[in-house]
Design an enzyme around this catalytic site. Structure first.
Site, PDB file in Angstrom:
ATOM      1  N   ALA A 169       0.815  -1.217   0.000  1.00 27.75           N
ATOM      2  CA  ALA A 169       0.000   0.000   0.000  1.00 27.75           C
ATOM      3  C   ALA A 169       0.848   1.267   0.000  1.00 27.75           C
ATOM      4  O   ALA A 169       0.314   2.361  -0.063  1.00 27.75           O
ATOM      5  CB  ALA A 169      -0.936   0.005   1.202  1.00 27.75           C
ATOM      6  N   GLY A 170       2.160   1.128   0.101  1.00 28.59           N
ATOM      7  CA  GLY A 170       3.026   2.303   0.086  1.00 28.59           C
ATOM      8  C   GLY A 170       3.410   2.822   1.459  1.00 28.59           C
ATOM      9  O   GLY A 170       3.762   3.989   1.606  1.00 28.59           O
ATOM     10  N   GLU A 181       7.479  -1.305   9.770  1.00 36.09           N
ATOM     11  CA  GLU A 181       7.236  -2.683  10.201  1.00 36.09           C
ATOM     12  C   GLU A 181       6.817  -2.725  11.677  1.00 36.09           C
ATOM     13  O   GLU A 181       7.253  -3.573  12.453  1.00 36.09           O
ATOM     14  CB  GLU A 181       8.463  -3.563   9.939  1.00 36.09           C
ATOM     15  CG  GLU A 181       8.947  -3.570   8.502  1.00 36.09           C
ATOM     16  CD  GLU A 181       7.948  -4.099   7.476  1.00 36.09           C
ATOM     17  OE1 GLU A 181       6.974  -4.790   7.871  1.00 36.09           O
ATOM     18  OE2 GLU A 181       8.128  -3.818   6.279  1.00 36.09           O
ATOM     19  N   CYS A 200      -9.009  -8.202  -7.842  1.00 39.38           N
ATOM     20  CA  CYS A 200     -10.386  -8.103  -8.340  1.00 39.38           C
ATOM     21  C   CYS A 200     -10.866  -6.649  -8.442  1.00 39.38           C
ATOM     22  O   CYS A 200     -11.934  -6.395  -8.971  1.00 39.38           O
ATOM     23  CB  CYS A 200     -11.330  -8.907  -7.448  1.00 39.38           C
ATOM     24  SG  CYS A 200     -11.669  -8.131  -5.850  1.00 39.38           S
TER      25      CYS A 200
END
Length: 186
Positions: free
Chosen positions: A13-14, A85, A144
């Protein structure tokens, strides 16, 4: 008054890119920052925060024994702590970061995953969800096209893995960011 922030998302997601941008913004204005990343995450070599887009920079490593209060006392004058993290923090470390924000008036911005490949909270993420003053969900998309909120571990044949240790370091070859529907159906 400073705050403890938790910016979380599924993989890709950056998060690291956003952290590096925040560090750049502080430093461009003459402020000192400290960057930390988890010792356990050795995908790009120890001591670096690396974006999938390419930017990388050195960072201090943290492990379960890291004492953020002592580290902060030893190096005054820092304007912000940035932690990549953050799911690998432990409960005591999150409490220490909360103290740094509220007692030492030091903004702390943590970036990390909310849940593991089984949909379970990481210990650091659970503590951050409980204590963070502000939380922001960073967005990414599933194959999707829906918003990806889950991290799915896959095997060498790209099949979903449902059992195993909570922590298994890996990138796109081991994990996919997926929506809840795809997480349940695959």
């Amino acid at each position: 008054m400073a705050k403890l922030f938790f910016r979380y998302a599924a993989m890709n997601a950056g998060k690291s890119t956003a952290l590096l941008q925040v560090a750049h913004n502080y430093e461009e204005r003459g402020h000192s920052v400290r960057l930390f990343t988890a010792r356990v995450d050795d995908r790009y070599g120890g001591g670096h925060i690396t974006s999938r887009l390419g930017p990388q920079r050195e960072a201090e490593l943290f492990g379960p024994e890291t004492d953020f209060l002592a580290l902060n006392a030893a190096r005054p004058g820092v304007a912000c702590l940035l932690i990549d993290e953050a799911q690998f923090l432990n409960k005591a470390q999150v409490w220490a970061l909360h103290e740094l924000a509220h007692i030492n008036n030091l903004p702390v911005i943590c970036y990390g995953l909310r849940t593991d490949f089984q949909g379970e909270l990481f210990p650091g993420s659970a503590s951050l969800l409980a204590l963070a003053d502000e939380m922001d969900e960073m967005k990414t998309i599933c194959d999707c096209g829906r918003k990806a909120t889950m991290n799915m571990r896959v095997d060498a044949n790209n099949r979903k893995v449902t059992v195993g240790d909570q922590v298994e370091i890996g990138g796109n070859a081991r994990y996919r960011a997926v929506c809840g529907r795809c997480f349940r159906q695959l």
